[in-house]
Write a protein that holds these residues in place. Structure first.
Motif, mmCIF file in Angstrom:
data_model
loop_
_atom_site.group_PDB
_atom_site.id
_atom_site.type_symbol
_atom_site.label_atom_id
_atom_site.label_comp_id
_atom_site.label_asym_id
_atom_site.label_seq_id
_atom_site.Cartn_x
_atom_site.Cartn_y
_atom_site.Cartn_z
ATOM 1 N N ILE A 83 -3.274 -1.805 2.026
ATOM 2 C CA ILE A 83 -2.868 -0.508 1.482
ATOM 3 C C ILE A 83 -3.066 0.654 2.465
ATOM 4 O O ILE A 83 -2.205 1.531 2.553
ATOM 5 N N TRP B 61 -3.501 2.725 -7.188
ATOM 6 C CA TRP B 61 -3.155 1.330 -6.917
ATOM 7 C C TRP B 61 -3.915 0.383 -7.841
ATOM 8 O O TRP B 61 -5.097 0.581 -8.107
ATOM 9 N N CYS C 149 5.546 -5.187 -7.205
ATOM 10 C CA CYS C 149 4.813 -3.928 -7.075
ATOM 11 C C CYS C 149 5.708 -2.843 -7.639
ATOM 12 O O CYS C 149 6.778 -2.558 -7.094
ATOM 13 N N GLY D 40 2.506 1.861 -7.027
ATOM 14 C CA GLY D 40 1.483 0.954 -6.527
ATOM 15 C C GLY D 40 0.871 0.016 -7.552
ATOM 16 O O GLY D 40 -0.271 -0.418 -7.378
ATOM 17 N N ILE E 48 0.594 -3.484 -8.799
ATOM 18 C CA ILE E 48 0.885 -4.819 -8.280
ATOM 19 C C ILE E 48 0.479 -5.889 -9.281
ATOM 20 O O ILE E 48 -0.587 -5.805 -9.897
ATOM 21 N N ILE F 96 5.160 -4.321 -1.933
ATOM 22 C CA ILE F 96 4.704 -2.950 -1.682
ATOM 23 C C ILE F 96 5.802 -2.145 -0.996
ATOM 24 O O ILE F 96 5.999 -0.958 -1.286
#
Length: 296
Positions: free
Chosen positions: A88, A103, A117, A121, A123, A148
């Motif tokens: 990240i 995230w 994703c 952010g 995921i 991402i």
């Protein structure tokens, strides 16, 4: 569900010494995929990220109710979050908004061979993709980087904008046809169908871009980008009955592998530097599945 601390990620960015943002919101070295599509501006990114966060939360709540959401102490959750924590910080230079994202990384028990994703952010991995493909950490990083990249490059907003533009153009064409004495609905329908085919092409381009940017993120994070080759070779073994290339939103596996190999000269030096070795001293990448050859 635990959110990765934004402040921690920003601190990590300072430690890693991230490059200054280029005008196209991408690092100065590594891969170059150009500026993001202006079509994404049709749909406000903030609104899309808000919707994605709500949808993600609902998906996780449903999974938890069905006892399909892996707990924080699950070995695969710990593994996925550790990989994300490395990646990240290197994602932040690609999109200024990414510094503000909350995230999250979660794992859902399912046979689906899938991961994503969402904008903002969020995921998610499914156990099916980890177990069926017997993914190494490098291969997980290639998938995670790819997903991402979709969020960083705002492909969701881009596709929504293109879809709205296509729909509007089809309607205008129908109105124009009616003014000329033709069946406006029929013309609009034909134009809409052509637009859908074009959107498939746009999606394939987004997938290719996701592969390329994902390689860059993985390499900087210390994961071998050559794992992209073994990943798609594995995918080919379990995806023998893929739809025809021209009707698929994903490029064919062989095409993806060729594209991945094409960008080795850009990303392998980044990987070597992350590992602290010279490019010449990197050993071949070895798959954990018999029958898949080493990747030089």
């Amino acid at each position: 569900m635990k959110s990765l601390s934004t402040s921690l990620l920003l601190a990590a960015g300072l430690i890693y010494g991230l490059p200054v943002l280029a005008q196209n919101n991408a690092p100065q070295e590594g891969v170059n995929v150009g500026k993001m599509s202006i079509m994404r501006k049709i749909v406000p990114s903030g609104a899309l990220e808000g919707q994605a966060a709500q949808q993600y939360m609902q998906t996780m709540q449903t999974a938890q109710q069905k006892r399909e959401l892996a707990p924080d102490n699950h070995p695969q959750v710990i593994r996925l979050r550790a990989i994300a924590k490395k990646m990240i910080p290197f994602a932040l230079p690609w999109n200024p908004r990414a510094k503000e994202w909350k995230w999250e990384v979660n794992l859902i028990a399912s046979t689906q061979i899938n991961a994503y994703c969402m904008p903002g952010g969020k995921i998610a991995f499914y156990t099916g993709i980890l177990d069926t493909l017997k993914l190494t950490d490098d291969e997980v990083a290639m998938i995670m980087g790819h997903e991402i990249a979709h969020a960083l490059r705002e492909h969701g907003a881009e596709r929504a904008g293109k879809s709205m533009a296509m729909s509007g153009a089809a309607k205008l064409l129908g109105i124009f046809a009616e003014s000329k004495g033709y069946d406006g609905n029929m013309v609009a329908g034909i134009a809409g169908t052509a637009g859908n085919v074009a959107m498939l092409k746009f999606s394939r381009e987004d997938e290719t871009e996701g592969d390329i940017v994902g390689m860059d993120l993985a390499a900087r994070s210390g994961f071998d980008p050559r794992a992209g080759v073994t990943l798609w070779q594995k995918m080919g073994l379990v995806n023998q009955k893929a739809p025809p290339k021209w009707l698929s939103t994903h490029p064919a596996g062989e095409d993806r592998i060729k594209e991945i190999r094409k960008h080795f000269p850009e990303v392998m030096p980044l990987y070597a530097r992350a590992k602290g070795v010279s490019l010449a001293n990197l050993p071949p990448y070895r798959s954990n599945v018999k029958g898949i050859p080493d990747v030089q």
